[in-house]
Scaffold this active site. Structure first.
Site, PDB file in Angstrom:
ATOM      1  N   ASP A 141      22.747  -6.718   6.328  1.00 49.20           N
ATOM      2  CA  ASP A 141      23.411  -5.427   6.229  1.00 49.20           C
ATOM      3  C   ASP A 141      24.802  -5.509   6.846  1.00 49.20           C
ATOM      4  O   ASP A 141      24.971  -5.952   7.989  1.00 49.20           O
ATOM      5  CB  ASP A 141      22.578  -4.367   6.948  1.00 49.20           C
ATOM      6  CG  ASP A 141      23.246  -3.013   6.940  1.00 49.20           C
ATOM      7  OD1 ASP A 141      23.576  -2.522   5.860  1.00 49.20           O
ATOM      8  OD2 ASP A 141      23.452  -2.454   8.038  1.00 49.20           O
ATOM      9  N   GLY A 142      25.809  -5.066   6.088  1.00 48.49           N
ATOM     10  CA  GLY A 142      27.180  -5.141   6.577  1.00 48.49           C
ATOM     11  C   GLY A 142      27.411  -4.316   7.823  1.00 48.49           C
ATOM     12  O   GLY A 142      28.132  -4.742   8.738  1.00 48.49           O
TER      13      GLY A 142
ATOM     14  N   ASP B 113      34.347  -4.098   0.207  1.00 48.23           N
ATOM     15  CA  ASP B 113      34.355  -4.052  -1.257  1.00 48.23           C
ATOM     16  C   ASP B 113      32.968  -3.642  -1.730  1.00 48.23           C
ATOM     17  O   ASP B 113      32.199  -4.441  -2.270  1.00 48.23           O
ATOM     18  CB  ASP B 113      34.758  -5.417  -1.817  1.00 48.23           C
ATOM     19  CG  ASP B 113      35.020  -5.376  -3.311  1.00 48.23           C
ATOM     20  OD1 ASP B 113      34.997  -4.271  -3.881  1.00 48.23           O
ATOM     21  OD2 ASP B 113      35.230  -6.445  -3.914  1.00 48.23           O
TER      22      ASP B 113
END
Length: 818
Positions: free
Chosen positions: A377-378, A395
């Protein structure tokens, strides 16, 4: 030694089947609804209302029906209908006039969810009441004790089913196999229970009569045999159903493959040599295949975004890229002289699948020594990392789901700012329109701008149909000068097929740039800005520098509708309104109604309910006390269902925001709630002897209200947790606690209801149905309106107000017993 009731396995299995069926249908519907978390409340509401209706039907016909025959007929119906429901969900989209790829509207989701869950929900609701009746007849009791035992055992089965599905079945079986397997288990335990001989007291249920060997049993066995014979063909059924689903979703694309992942099904589609990758029904990215020369049309946006972002920093050496690497963004970043790129992609299944179809340059970019690929997970990576970067590029797709909205919130922007060097830049983008004239697109993009400005003193939005946002803390770092960006591009000696430095002139054309900045900086600063189009403004807006200088003089931003946060995801609502308008070609007023909701509306509703109870007490003479008592008890049942479901929705949304994804863990979280339900009901059954005492029911309402208020105070602090294991443990514990509160309430309310319904099955059916109707209302109100517009904390406060009102209403009758 205490004898185990013969119907215990059947009741446990009912809970297992209910849980597995609910989660299977929920996951399938989420695919149809593009992973839209607004649909969580709708799906749960539909399930609850039909189960409640089923229990009410069984309560009415219970005295006249042969429970053994009904149990067998219901099992046969579940065995037949549960897999068929999965199939109908797959082809559901073909029944709605939505354009290919468009989101279904909220009305469409309501119709779809309530239509497909009706048959199975009604059958399972009826099964609960008939099992409670057989348990009562076996115990030779006349009160609702057997109903309480059934409630406990079913809740325990729910918890078991959630754990089994999350940890085992989801990894081994497709949806058809899981549905059929659960239904077969239900049929087997029911047949076994009805074959057992009576106990030592000589009690003979109607299950032992001659009718149990009649047509009902033969029909059930026929359905079981047919199901077993069909089992080997379920894999082919699954593939065929996916093909039918895709034909309705995007008939111009060829379905290539479907891959199951813990984050949602990954679907690959092709049109000529262009591949599109979807997850949970949402387009993640599109790119050219192995035979495509140069950047494809779908990749051109990634090429432009990468080179526009990279020249916003004079000398970027360390870059963090969140998402987008597979569509070409990573490849273009590496054309710049960088030392290191940390690329975070959520799903390894998506990466592995994409590399099978995409060109060699994509794989080569991942193998470069400067690249570190991280699957996860970013948000969690940014929160837990100690690295700093010159540029952070998010992005990610549009914030059309709560999971994606997490990358457009104030909390994420602060976390990203902490990972930037002193002279660092954050880049993020979102779709737009050329003029920003309609309220939905203006609201959404102004929300992104104002939320960024809460964290970064310098924010530059630029673009037309795709808006690029660049944010920095250092002055004079980000640039709106095409000449400056072109100079940086040329100095790095970049050769990028598909991109020309002349595009900076187009992206930063003076008049449109000024107009976009003028609109976004000013929209959202009045009380009704979210309901109207932006002001037209002057013909010649001032320069970007002058606008930035004068921005502090503008009125304050209306934060409720133009600051996006984890715990009030308003940007998510604006995005859904925007895409609905974009794909349907007309404005949809339902979103206008949703964002008009005011928090004070709960006060007159609570006051009206209190006045009804008082009116019954004062105006109906001698019968008024009994009437007000009945109203108060049922209102307490309703608010308990509403409050605990509202808390559950709040916890699901919070878990999504903090943990990162709910698709994989929804079964486990719901299992925690049901385990708490079993514990709470079991504790009440064992330790509270006089369950018909209204004072006990009154005290339970007060405890629920206080607990909900405490959760409202503590929930926002969970965002600071960094360990995923600790986050999971916390939310499991909170969900378990909510279940305990609900479980304590049910046996007490059922005992109170018996006083005015006189029949145990009728009292059980009424209480179970009213509680589920309250849960349905809570799921709809919290999931569709309160959580996204008023915030997750408001869900908890709604629960607290609901049970506090029930506490006050239970004071009105002025009696201790029903």
């Amino acid at each position: 030694m205490r004898r185990v009731p013969s119907h215990l396995p059947a009741v446990l299995t009912l809970g297992v089947v209910c849980q597995i069926g609910q989660v299977v249908l929920l996951r399938e519907l989420l695919m149809v609804f593009h992973g839209n978390e607004l649909s969580l409340g709708i799906i749960l509401a539909a399930w609850m209302v039909w189960v409640g209706i089923g229990s009410r039907i069984a309560g009415v016909i219970g005295e006249r029906a042969n429970e053994a025959a009904m149990l067998q007929l219901i099992c046969g119906g579940v065995l037949l209908l549960l897999p068929l429901t999965v199939f109908f969900i797959r082809i559901l989209r073909s029944f709605f006039p939505a354009p290919p790829g468009a989101y279904l509207s909220i009305i469409d989701m309501l119709i779809a969810a309530f239509a497909v869950t009706a048959p199975i929900g009604i059958l399972l609701g009826m099964q609960f009441v008939f099992l409670a009746r057989t348990w009562r007849l076996r115990d030779e009791s006349v009160d609702t004790t057997a109903a309480g035992k059934t409630y406990i055992a079913e809740a325990a089965g729910h918890a078991l089913g959630g754990v089994l599905f999350t940890l085992l079945l989801v990894h081994l079986l497709n949806s058809f196999q899981a549905a059929l397997g659960a239904a077969l288990l239900m049929a087997a335990t029911t047949l076994a229970a009805l074959r057992l001989r009576p106990d030592h007291r000589g009690l003979r249920l109607r299950a032992q009569g001659s009718r149990t060997a009649g047509w009902e049993r033969r029909l059930l066995w026929a359905v079981v045999i047919a199901a077993v014979l069909a089992a080997p063909f379920l894999e082919q059924m699954d593939q065929w159903a996916y093909q039918l689903q895709w034909n309705a979703f995007s008939p111009e694309h060829e379905l290539i493959s479907v891959h199951q992942s813990r984050h949602g099904a990954v679907t690959v589609a092709r049109r000529e040599d262009q591949y599109s990758f979807f997850q949970s029904g949402n387009l993640v990215f599109s790119a050219g295949g192995r035979n495509t020369a140069g950047a494809s049309f779908e990749e051109q946006e990634a090429v432009t975004a990468a080179h526009f972002a990279m020249v916003q920093h004079p000398d970027p050496k360390r870059v963090l890229l969140i998402g987008g690497g597979l569509r070409g963004t990573l490849r273009e970043i590496l054309r710049h002289p960088v030392d290191r790129v940390d690329y975070v992609e959520l799903d390894p299944v998506l990466t592995e699948t994409a590399l099978t179809y995409l060109g060699a340059e994509t794989a080569a970019a991942l193998d470069r020594g400067e690249v570190r690929l991280v699957h996860g997970d970013g948000r969690s990576f940014v929160k837990g990392s100690e690295q700093t970067y010159d540029i952070v590029i998010a992005d990610v797709p549009e914030p059309a789901t709560a999971a994606l909205n997490r990358y457009y919130t104030e909390e994420f922007f602060r976390e990203a700012a902490a990972r930037l060097n002193t002279e660092g830049v954050l880049a993020i983008g979102a779709a737009s329109t050329a003029d920003l004239r309609s309220p939905p697109v203006a609201n959404r993009n102004a929300t992104i701008y104002h939320t960024l400005r809460r964290v970064f003193p310098h924010v530059l939005p630029a673009g037309s149909r795709q808006l690029y946002y660049f944010a920095a803390t250092a002055p004079d770092l980000i640039s709106a000068s095409p000449a400056t960006l072109q100079m940086r591009y040329f100095e790095r000696g970049i050769e990028a097929p598909g991109f020309s430095p002349g595009q900076y002139q187009i992206l930063l054309e003076e008049h449109p740039l000024r107009r976009v900045n003028w609109t976004l900086r000013r929209h959202g600063r009045s009380e009704d800005a979210h309901l109207s189009s932006p002001d037209t403004g002057p013909m010649f807006p001032k320069s970007i520098a002058e606008q930035e200088q004068r921005e502090p003089e503008l009125p304050p931003v209306h934060e409720r509708f133009f600051i996006n946060s984890d715990f009030r995801p308003i940007g998510y609502v604006h995005t859904l309104a925007f895409w609905n308008q974009l794909t349907r070609g007309a404005h949809t007023p339902i979103f206008d109604h949703i964002i008009r909701v005011e928090p004070w509306w709960i006060a007159p509703i609570a006051a009206l309910c209190f006045l009804v109870a008082a009116g019954l007490r004062l105006l109906m003479g001698p019968a008024g006390k009994a009437a007000s008592t009945r109203f108060a008890v049922l209102f307490a049942v309703f608010t308990t269902g509403l409050s605990t479901m509202t808390l559950q929705v709040a916890l699901l949304f919070s878990f999504q925001n903090v943990y990162g994804f709910v698709y994989e863990m929804v079964g486990l979280i719901v299992a925690g709630f049901m385990a708490g339900l079993a514990v709470g009901a079991g504790w009440t059954h064992r330790f509270i002897r006089d369950k018909s005492d209204i004072r006990v029911l009154r005290a339970v309402q007060l405890v629920i209200a206080v607990c909900a208020a405490l959760i409202a105070l503590g929930l926002p602090r969970s965002a600071a947790l960094e360990s995923p294991q600790l986050v999971l443990a916390l939310f499991f514990a909170l969900t378990f606690a909510a279940g305990v509160l609900n479980g304590v309430d049910f046996p007490i309310a059922t005992a109170c209801a018996l006083a005015f319904h006189r029949q145990a099955e009728k009292a059980t059916g009424v209480v179970y149905g009213v509680e589920l109707f309250g849960a349905c209302t809570g799921a709809l109100v919290a999931g569709v309106v309160v959580a996204p517009v008023l915030g997750i904390v408001a869900c908890c406060l709604l629960a607290a107000i609901g049970n506090a009102t029930a506490f006050l209403i239970l004071l009105v009758p002025g009696r201790a017993y029903a």
